[in-house]
Design a protein around this motif. Structure first.
Motif, PDB file in Angstrom:
ATOM      1  N   MET A   1      49.910  36.328  66.257  1.00 50.53           N
ATOM      2  CA  MET A   1      50.462  34.993  66.219  1.00 50.53           C
ATOM      3  C   MET A   1      50.496  34.366  67.615  1.00 50.53           C
ATOM      4  O   MET A   1      50.223  33.206  67.781  1.00 50.53           O
TER       5      MET A   1
ATOM      6  N   TYR B   1      49.679  30.415  70.610  1.00 49.90           N
ATOM      7  CA  TYR B   1      50.610  29.654  71.433  1.00 49.90           C
ATOM      8  C   TYR B   1      50.458  29.889  72.932  1.00 49.90           C
ATOM      9  O   TYR B   1      50.939  29.103  73.731  1.00 49.90           O
TER      10      TYR B   1
ATOM     11  N   TYR C   1      60.814  27.627  55.136  1.00 50.64           N
ATOM     12  CA  TYR C   1      59.518  26.950  55.154  1.00 50.64           C
ATOM     13  C   TYR C   1      59.366  26.121  53.887  1.00 50.64           C
ATOM     14  O   TYR C   1      59.586  26.620  52.779  1.00 50.64           O
TER      15      TYR C   1
ATOM     16  N   LYS D   1      60.481  24.397  58.676  1.00 47.09           N
ATOM     17  CA  LYS D   1      59.123  24.146  59.148  1.00 47.09           C
ATOM     18  C   LYS D   1      58.200  24.047  57.939  1.00 47.09           C
ATOM     19  O   LYS D   1      58.577  24.426  56.830  1.00 47.09           O
TER      20      LYS D   1
ATOM     21  N   SER E   1      53.017  26.209  55.886  1.00 50.30           N
ATOM     22  CA  SER E   1      51.841  26.837  56.497  1.00 50.30           C
ATOM     23  C   SER E   1      52.219  27.760  57.664  1.00 50.30           C
ATOM     24  O   SER E   1      51.411  28.576  58.097  1.00 50.30           O
ATOM     25  N   PHE E   2      53.454  27.669  58.169  1.00 50.97           N
ATOM     26  CA  PHE E   2      53.931  28.535  59.252  1.00 50.97           C
ATOM     27  C   PHE E   2      54.758  29.711  58.734  1.00 50.97           C
ATOM     28  O   PHE E   2      55.355  30.451  59.512  1.00 50.97           O
TER      29      PHE E   2
ATOM     30  N   GLU F   1      55.097  33.227  60.260  1.00 52.69           N
ATOM     31  CA  GLU F   1      55.835  33.474  61.501  1.00 52.69           C
ATOM     32  C   GLU F   1      57.162  34.179  61.249  1.00 52.69           C
ATOM     33  O   GLU F   1      57.667  34.890  62.111  1.00 52.69           O
TER      34      GLU F   1
END
Length: 87
Positions: A1, A5, A39, A62, A65-66, A69
């Motif tokens: 992941m 970032y 999510y 969020k 699609s995240f 995480e």
């Protein structure tokens, strides 16, 4: 992941559990909110505000699609007085 970032030389990742993160703060600390990120599909779902409009609530949601995480967040509110004292 974390490749998404930051490059491998400049980023850090902290793995924890809700319980361990919560134990990092004092039990009676009113300026810390800890929660598991939820999510949503924003085309179909909305943030469940409940009876109170909490200022931190938008940060605990969020896009779906995240979901991979699987985040927990600690939101720490800092008062102007604490900023001046560098706490």
């Amino acid at each position: 992941m974390w490749k998404l970032y930051s490059d491998l030389e400049n980023g850090i990742a902290i793995q924890s559990t809700f319980k361990n993160l919560k134990e990092c703060f004092f039990e009676d600390e009113p300026d810390v909110v800890i929660g598991k990120v939820e999510y949503l599909n924003y085309n179909e779902d909305s943030i469940p505000w409940g009876n109170k409009l909490y200022i931190y609530k938008p940060f605990m949601y969020k896009r779906r699609s995240f979901e991979y995480e699987n985040e927990i967040w600690a939101i720490v509110f800092v008062r102007n007085e604490e900023k001046r004292n560098n706490k």
